[in-house]
Design a protein around this motif. Structure first.
Motif, PDB file in Angstrom:
ATOM      1  N   GLU A   1      14.865  14.352 -40.384  1.00  0.00           N
ATOM      2  CA  GLU A   1      13.646  13.844 -39.757  1.00  0.00           C
ATOM      3  C   GLU A   1      12.861  14.931 -39.026  1.00  0.00           C
ATOM      4  OE1 GLU A   1      16.656  12.217 -39.380  1.00  0.00           O
ATOM      5  OE2 GLU A   1      16.182  10.622 -40.805  1.00  0.00           O
TER       6      GLU A   1
ATOM      7  N   CYS B   1      24.225   6.499 -47.744  1.00  0.00           N
ATOM      8  CA  CYS B   1      23.478   6.993 -46.574  1.00  0.00           C
ATOM      9  C   CYS B   1      24.353   8.047 -45.874  1.00  0.00           C
ATOM     10  CB  CYS B   1      23.191   5.862 -45.601  1.00  0.00           C
ATOM     11  SG  CYS B   1      22.301   4.471 -46.327  1.00  0.00           S
TER      12      CYS B   1
ATOM     13  N   ARG C   1      15.548   9.964 -54.399  1.00  0.00           N
ATOM     14  CA  ARG C   1      15.231   8.605 -54.840  1.00  0.00           C
ATOM     15  C   ARG C   1      14.661   8.599 -56.256  1.00  0.00           C
ATOM     16  NH1 ARG C   1      17.699   4.414 -53.124  1.00  0.00           N
ATOM     17  NH2 ARG C   1      16.455   3.622 -54.843  1.00  0.00           N
TER      18      ARG C   1
ATOM     19  N   PRO D   1      15.772   7.593 -36.052  1.00  0.00           N
ATOM     20  CA  PRO D   1      15.896   6.548 -37.081  1.00  0.00           C
ATOM     21  C   PRO D   1      17.178   6.727 -37.886  1.00  0.00           C
ATOM     22  CG  PRO D   1      14.409   8.247 -37.871  1.00  0.00           C
ATOM     23  CD  PRO D   1      14.901   8.706 -36.510  1.00  0.00           C
ATOM     24  N   CYS D   2      17.501   5.743 -38.709  1.00  0.00           N
ATOM     25  CA  CYS D   2      18.826   5.743 -39.330  1.00  0.00           C
ATOM     26  C   CYS D   2      18.988   6.614 -40.579  1.00  0.00           C
ATOM     27  CB  CYS D   2      19.239   4.316 -39.683  1.00  0.00           C
ATOM     28  SG  CYS D   2      18.413   3.654 -41.129  1.00  0.00           S
ATOM     29  N   SER D   3      17.914   7.006 -41.242  1.00  0.00           N
ATOM     30  CA  SER D   3      17.999   7.807 -42.485  1.00  0.00           C
ATOM     31  C   SER D   3      18.537   7.035 -43.674  1.00  0.00           C
ATOM     32  CB  SER D   3      18.902   9.054 -42.331  1.00  0.00           C
ATOM     33  OG  SER D   3      18.453   9.906 -41.350  1.00  0.00           O
ATOM     34  N   GLY D   4      18.666   5.737 -43.558  1.00  0.00           N
ATOM     35  CA  GLY D   4      19.203   4.943 -44.669  1.00  0.00           C
ATOM     36  C   GLY D   4      18.391   5.146 -45.947  1.00  0.00           C
ATOM     37  N   ILE D   5      19.086   5.223 -47.078  1.00  0.00           N
ATOM     38  CA  ILE D   5      18.394   5.564 -48.330  1.00  0.00           C
ATOM     39  C   ILE D   5      18.633   4.543 -49.441  1.00  0.00           C
ATOM     40  CG2 ILE D   5      20.259   7.013 -49.284  1.00  0.00           C
ATOM     41  CD1 ILE D   5      17.992   9.022 -50.094  1.00  0.00           C
ATOM     42  N   GLY D   6      19.451   3.541 -49.169  1.00  0.00           N
ATOM     43  CA  GLY D   6      19.784   2.578 -50.217  1.00  0.00           C
ATOM     44  C   GLY D   6      18.936   1.322 -50.220  1.00  0.00           C
TER      45      GLY D   6
ATOM     46  N   ARG E   1      14.630  13.641 -49.618  1.00  0.00           N
ATOM     47  CA  ARG E   1      14.864  12.202 -49.732  1.00  0.00           C
ATOM     48  C   ARG E   1      14.117  11.593 -50.925  1.00  0.00           C
ATOM     49  NH1 ARG E   1      15.871   7.951 -46.165  1.00  0.00           N
ATOM     50  NH2 ARG E   1      14.679   6.085 -46.647  1.00  0.00           N
TER      51      ARG E   1
ATOM     52  N   ILE F   1      11.669   1.470 -51.903  1.00  0.00           N
ATOM     53  CA  ILE F   1      12.437   2.365 -51.030  1.00  0.00           C
ATOM     54  C   ILE F   1      11.791   3.751 -50.961  1.00  0.00           C
ATOM     55  CG2 ILE F   1      14.702   3.402 -50.581  1.00  0.00           C
ATOM     56  CD1 ILE F   1      15.904   1.200 -52.391  1.00  0.00           C
TER      57      ILE F   1
ATOM     58  N   GLY G   1      15.704   1.494 -44.290  1.00  0.00           N
ATOM     59  CA  GLY G   1      15.833   2.870 -43.788  1.00  0.00           C
ATOM     60  C   GLY G   1      14.507   3.599 -43.862  1.00  0.00           C
ATOM     61  N   THR G   2      13.783   3.389 -44.952  1.00  0.00           N
ATOM     62  CA  THR G   2      12.464   4.019 -45.102  1.00  0.00           C
ATOM     63  C   THR G   2      11.514   3.509 -44.021  1.00  0.00           C
ATOM     64  OG1 THR G   2      12.872   4.020 -47.489  1.00  0.00           O
ATOM     65  CG2 THR G   2      10.645   4.554 -46.775  1.00  0.00           C
TER      66      THR G   2
ATOM     67  N   PRO H   1      24.558   9.280 -42.815  1.00  0.00           N
ATOM     68  CA  PRO H   1      25.182   8.983 -41.506  1.00  0.00           C
ATOM     69  C   PRO H   1      26.441   8.135 -41.599  1.00  0.00           C
ATOM     70  CG  PRO H   1      22.815   8.634 -41.416  1.00  0.00           C
ATOM     71  CD  PRO H   1      23.155   8.842 -42.863  1.00  0.00           C
TER      72      PRO H   1
ATOM     73  N   ARG I   1      12.311   5.163 -40.620  1.00  0.00           N
ATOM     74  CA  ARG I   1      11.777   6.536 -40.565  1.00  0.00           C
ATOM     75  C   ARG I   1      10.259   6.521 -40.388  1.00  0.00           C
ATOM     76  NH1 ARG I   1      13.743  11.123 -43.164  1.00  0.00           N
ATOM     77  NH2 ARG I   1      11.755  11.320 -44.229  1.00  0.00           N
TER      78      ARG I   1
ATOM     79  N   GLU J   1      16.170   6.407 -59.186  1.00  0.00           N
ATOM     80  CA  GLU J   1      15.375   5.304 -59.737  1.00  0.00           C
ATOM     81  C   GLU J   1      14.827   5.592 -61.130  1.00  0.00           C
ATOM     82  OE1 GLU J   1      12.249   4.048 -57.099  1.00  0.00           O
ATOM     83  OE2 GLU J   1      13.625   3.743 -55.444  1.00  0.00           O
TER      84      GLU J   1
ATOM     85  N   CYS K   1      19.810  14.718 -47.320  1.00  0.00           N
ATOM     86  CA  CYS K   1      19.877  14.849 -45.852  1.00  0.00           C
ATOM     87  C   CYS K   1      18.888  13.917 -45.148  1.00  0.00           C
ATOM     88  CB  CYS K   1      19.640  16.285 -45.414  1.00  0.00           C
ATOM     89  SG  CYS K   1      17.919  16.820 -45.447  1.00  0.00           S
ATOM     90  N   SER K   2      17.735  13.639 -45.789  1.00  0.00           N
ATOM     91  CA  SER K   2      16.680  12.816 -45.166  1.00  0.00           C
ATOM     92  C   SER K   2      16.282  13.352 -43.798  1.00  0.00           C
ATOM     93  CB  SER K   2      17.111  11.349 -45.031  1.00  0.00           C
ATOM     94  OG  SER K   2      17.321  10.771 -46.283  1.00  0.00           O
TER      95      SER K   2
ATOM     96  N   THR L   1      24.385   6.680 -54.737  1.00  0.00           N
ATOM     97  CA  THR L   1      24.152   7.401 -53.489  1.00  0.00           C
ATOM     98  C   THR L   1      24.814   6.675 -52.323  1.00  0.00           C
ATOM     99  OG1 THR L   1      22.461   8.558 -52.174  1.00  0.00           O
ATOM    100  CG2 THR L   1      21.960   6.293 -52.811  1.00  0.00           C
TER     101      THR L   1
END
Lengths: 135, 137
Positions: free
Chosen positions: B15, B43, B28, A10-15, B24, A105, A19-20, B45, A23, B32, B12-13, B41
């Motif tokens: 997996e 991403c 957040r 998965p992409c690991s996107g966090i913004g 992660r 998110i 992305g969530t 990658p 995952r 937030e 790092c998120s 922040t």
């Protein structure tokens, strides 16, 4: 995991919630729906150029699960020399399910969870398809 | 009046295990809840898949790298593609120090896991405070 297993990244996107969702759907497949037939790995290891992770990518059939149009999972797999056997984008599933509006998110809300389940089911079906093919 | 730069917080998120999930979610929470106005922040990658704009991130924002494990992918990636990080958090090392077990699931965290997340988030927040104090010197 054998060298011919299916690796789902998965992409690991966090913004954004996408992305969530990518995952969450991946974990649903790897830990539940197709447990034992699939595995995942840290995308961040590919970013740092980790030799072991890159070798694993090159030896596996890879499914990239991207949240958005930047397609970080697909791009990082390809940069590492991996071959994409299938590619999913959360954005495409959102377009097909316009009533769903995932907003959270950090922890997925109900719409995000529903979308994750839909995506996970499609990924699992693709795993079955790939499993029937010669590597 | 001095305008303080925003602080970058990058996770790092990972997996592979639940430590990536902790890094992660704690990140957040900082973005937030704890420091929404002071932080930004990106991403992780994107440092490889993105362009010069993304690679400029740590040059533009003093950045805290939040890593799940001892492989320290966030720190390594940022320093390889962008700039030296301002501070680093190693979730696995903190859990060892606090004698806490990582979550069993990487997808669903329990209430107890969320308490660990809150503690890690406070730690990140503390690192940000220290960086901001440095701007006043």
């Amino acid at each position: 995991m054998s060298e011919k297993s299916i690796l789902i990244i998965p992409c690991s996107g966090i913004g954004k919630p996408f992305g969530t969702i990518s995952r969450d759907a991946t974990f649903r497949v790897v830990d539940d729906l197709r447990k034992g037939k699939t595995e995942t790995d840290c995308l961040s290891l590919l970013v740092t150029g980790d030799e072991e992770a890159i070798k694993k990518i090159q030896l596996s059939r890879c499914i990239a699960v991207d949240g958005c149009s930047l397609e970080c999972a697909r791009k990082n797999i390809e940069i590492a020399g991996g071959k994409i056997a299938a590619h999913f984008r959360v954005m495409d599933f959102l377009r097909e399910n316009r009533s769903l509006k995932p907003r959270q998110i950090t922890i997925l809300d109900d719409d995000g969870t529903t979308l994750s389940k839909i995506l996970a089911k499609k990924i699992a079906e693709k795993v079955d398809e790939l499993g029937d093919l010669q590597f | 009046m001095t305008i303080k730069p925003k602080i970058g917080v990058v996770s790092c998120s990972g997996e592979c295990c639940s430590l990536g999930t902790i890094s992660r979610i704690a990140t957040r929470k900082v973005l937030e809840d704890l420091k929404p106005r002071e932080t930004v922040t990106i991403c992780l990658p994107l440092f490889l898949a993105g362009d010069a704009g993304e690679r400029n991130f740590a040059r533009k924002f003093p950045t805290v790298a939040v890593d799940g494990c001892y492989k320290l992918c966030t720190k390594k990636a940022i320093e390889k593609y962008s700039a030296k990080i301002a501070s680093t958090i190693n979730v696995e090392a903190l859990l060892d120090e606090w004698e806490l077990e990582p979550p069993v699931s990487r997808r669903e965290l329990t209430m107890k896991d969320m308490e660990v997340v809150a503690r890690i988030a406070q730690e990140i927040s503390h690192h940000i405070d220290l960086l901001e104090d440095g701007f006043d010197d």
